[in-house]
Design a protein around this motif. Structure first.
Motif, short mmCIF file in Angstrom:
data_model
loop_
_atom_site.label_atom_id
_atom_site.label_comp_id
_atom_site.label_asym_id
_atom_site.label_seq_id
_atom_site.Cartn_x
_atom_site.Cartn_y
_atom_site.Cartn_z
N TYR A 5 51.02 73.59 70.36
CA TYR A 5 51.39 72.71 69.34
C TYR A 5 52.94 72.53 69.38
O TYR A 5 53.61 73.40 69.39
CB TYR A 5 51.04 73.26 68.04
CG TYR A 5 51.32 72.49 66.88
CD1 TYR A 5 50.60 71.17 66.86
CD2 TYR A 5 52.24 72.79 65.96
CE1 TYR A 5 50.87 70.40 65.71
CE2 TYR A 5 52.40 71.96 64.73
CZ TYR A 5 51.84 70.72 64.67
OH TYR A 5 52.04 69.89 63.71
N ASP B 272 45.72 69.22 73.82
CA ASP B 272 44.93 68.74 74.79
C ASP B 272 44.82 69.75 76.25
O ASP B 272 45.77 70.36 76.22
CB ASP B 272 44.92 67.38 75.18
CG ASP B 272 44.73 66.53 74.08
OD1 ASP B 272 43.82 66.59 73.36
OD2 ASP B 272 45.24 65.55 73.49
N LEU C 157 40.41 65.67 76.33
CA LEU C 157 40.72 65.79 74.99
C LEU C 157 40.26 67.07 74.25
O LEU C 157 39.14 67.44 74.34
CB LEU C 157 40.21 64.35 74.10
CG LEU C 157 40.83 62.83 74.76
CD1 LEU C 157 40.29 62.09 73.63
CD2 LEU C 157 42.14 63.16 74.82
N ARG D 100 49.45 66.85 69.75
CA ARG D 100 47.89 67.32 70.20
C ARG D 100 48.05 68.32 70.83
O ARG D 100 48.98 68.94 71.26
CB ARG D 100 47.33 66.11 70.81
CG ARG D 100 46.95 64.89 69.96
CD ARG D 100 46.25 63.83 70.92
NE ARG D 100 45.17 64.23 71.47
CZ ARG D 100 43.78 64.15 70.76
NH1 ARG D 100 43.78 63.61 69.67
NH2 ARG D 100 42.66 64.75 71.28
N TRP E 289 45.43 59.38 72.30
CA TRP E 289 46.38 60.46 72.68
C TRP E 289 47.74 60.27 73.40
O TRP E 289 48.30 61.12 73.77
CB TRP E 289 45.23 61.62 73.43
CG TRP E 289 44.78 60.58 74.56
CD1 TRP E 289 43.29 59.97 74.43
CD2 TRP E 289 45.24 60.59 76.07
NE1 TRP E 289 42.95 59.23 75.69
CE2 TRP E 289 43.91 59.52 76.55
CE3 TRP E 289 46.15 60.83 76.58
CZ2 TRP E 289 44.34 59.11 78.00
CZ3 TRP E 289 46.46 60.24 78.04
CH2 TRP E 289 45.26 59.51 78.44
N ARG F 137 48.01 60.69 63.64
CA ARG F 137 47.09 60.88 62.52
C ARG F 137 47.26 59.92 61.12
O ARG F 137 47.84 58.68 61.71
CB ARG F 137 47.90 62.29 61.97
CG ARG F 137 49.40 62.02 61.42
CD ARG F 137 50.02 63.17 61.01
NE ARG F 137 49.14 64.50 61.09
CZ ARG F 137 49.67 65.93 61.37
NH1 ARG F 137 51.04 65.80 61.99
NH2 ARG F 137 48.95 66.76 61.26
#
Length: 368
Positions: free
Chosen positions: A205, A339, A230, A337, A237, A329
């Motif tokens: 993150y 991913d 994802l 994200r 994304w 968001r």
């Protein structure tokens, strides 16, 4: 008198020029590439099929690589250059391609075989005739039915080229290949081809994904293959910016993109009438879109490429390339994200290069 042509840098403009360069080719039917030594095998993977025909009738079209072993598929003295390569058979992530230049102990190319050819979601266990096919119709890389892997990156070397395939899987797999090269003089200003695979799952993150880092030397960056799976909500994304930090850049890069789909030549989420739209072009593409299957494969996956053939990114001393994993968001706010991202970076540089990071384990690169 016109200077002699060394046979490198081939294109339509040079195709008519005569050259003293010598053409050679390595395959299981001629593993040394020597002149007049092809089709001589008496034993091989095709022995049973040719039992009524005898020598010269496709006795050795492929090799079998046992689990946990490494096969040397090219061992060539220079000077010269690899000019094209083709692979078939098993091409999943259990086969690791490595290329070593001029006797160096560390590889200058290190990648799962499939990922090197911009196929990012080839399962470790999938056979050569199963699973979805993803066509690539670009200039330096072409992938044709059924997983015929073709490469046209020119790779000059001065003293020696060694190419290996390591089988990191639990079972023996077969490989077909043809490596076409030329023996010729290499100019002083020709750099060496490099490629490096990386994967991070998940991207931590608020941290950038690192495509490549630690490049030291003079050279130019020529391509990116990116594979995104994802994690979490399957919303958009691709807002992340790609950044090229070169020649002593600190916190801020010299080159900063405007979004992931922008870097790969698309726009506005690749959205045509509410659907992702694939494409494959000479220098860029979003060539693979794998949808969720409604059961075990719950998230989408994507493969894309960007070749800097007409616009190489030149550096004098160092280079680092990163990409943000960024979506949306609510309330028109960006969403960092987490991913599944993997990539192969491609570049030319002087040697020796800095050693690559330790290659990830089979579990760390497994398509899951």
């Amino acid at each position: 008198m016109t200077a002699s042509f060394n046979g490198l840098g081939m294109n339509l403009g040079s195709l008519s020029l005569l050259s003293k360069a010598k053409t050679r080719s390595i395959s299981p039917e001629n593993p040394t590439g020597e002149k007049g030594k092809g089709g001589m095998a008496e034993q091989g993977t095709g022995s049973h099929c040719a039992r009524e025909l005898g020598r010269g009738w496709k006795i050795s079209p492929s090799i079998a690589i046992p689990a946990g072993t490494t096969a040397v598929i090219a061992d060539v003295d220079g000077p010269g250059a690899i000019q094209s390569m083709w692979f078939g058979g098993y091409v999943g992530r259990d086969f690791i391609l490595r290329i070593y230049w001029d006797g160096l102990e560390s590889p200058s190319v290190e990648s799962p075989l499939s990922d090197f050819f911009a196929l990012g979601w080839e399962s470790n266990t999938r056979g050569p005739f199963t699973g979805p096919h993803a066509q690539i119709s670009s200039v330096p890389v072409a992938v044709n039915p059924n997983r015929g892997l073709n490469c046209f990156w020119e790779m000059p070397f001065r003293e020696h080229c060694k190419m290996t395939i390591e089988n990191i899987g639990p079972k023996e797999n077969g490989l077909y290949f043809q490596i076409n090269y030329t023996l010729t003089a290499v100019p002083d200003n020709a750099a060496y081809f490099h490629a490096q695979f990386r994967r991070t799952n998940p991207v931590p993150y608020m941290q950038d994904y690192t495509i490549v880092d630690g490049i030291r030397g003079e050279g130019h960056y020529v391509g990116t293959a990116l594979f995104v799976g994802l994690n979490g909500a399957g919303k958009w994304w691709g807002e992340g910016e790609i950044k090229f930090f070169m020649d002593g850049d600190g916190e801020f890069p010299t080159i900063c993109g405007t979004g992931t789909e922008d870097y790969f030549g698309g726009a506005y989420d690749w959205d045509v009438e509410g659907k992702y739209t694939s494409y494959t072009t000479p220098y860029m593409g979003l060539h693979q879109i794998l949808p969720a299957d409604g059961l075990y494969v719950s998230q989408q996956r994507f493969s894309m490429y960007r070749w800097h053939v007409m616009d190489p990114i030149r550096f004098d001393s160092d280079l680092r390339v990163t990409l943000q994993d960024l979506g949306w968001r609510g309330e028109t706010r960006y969403l960092p994200r987490q991913d599944d991202m993997a990539s192969v970076a491609y570049w030319y540089q002087t040697i020796p290069c800095a050693p690559f990071p330790p290659f990830p384990t089979r579990d760390e690169i497994e398509v899951i």
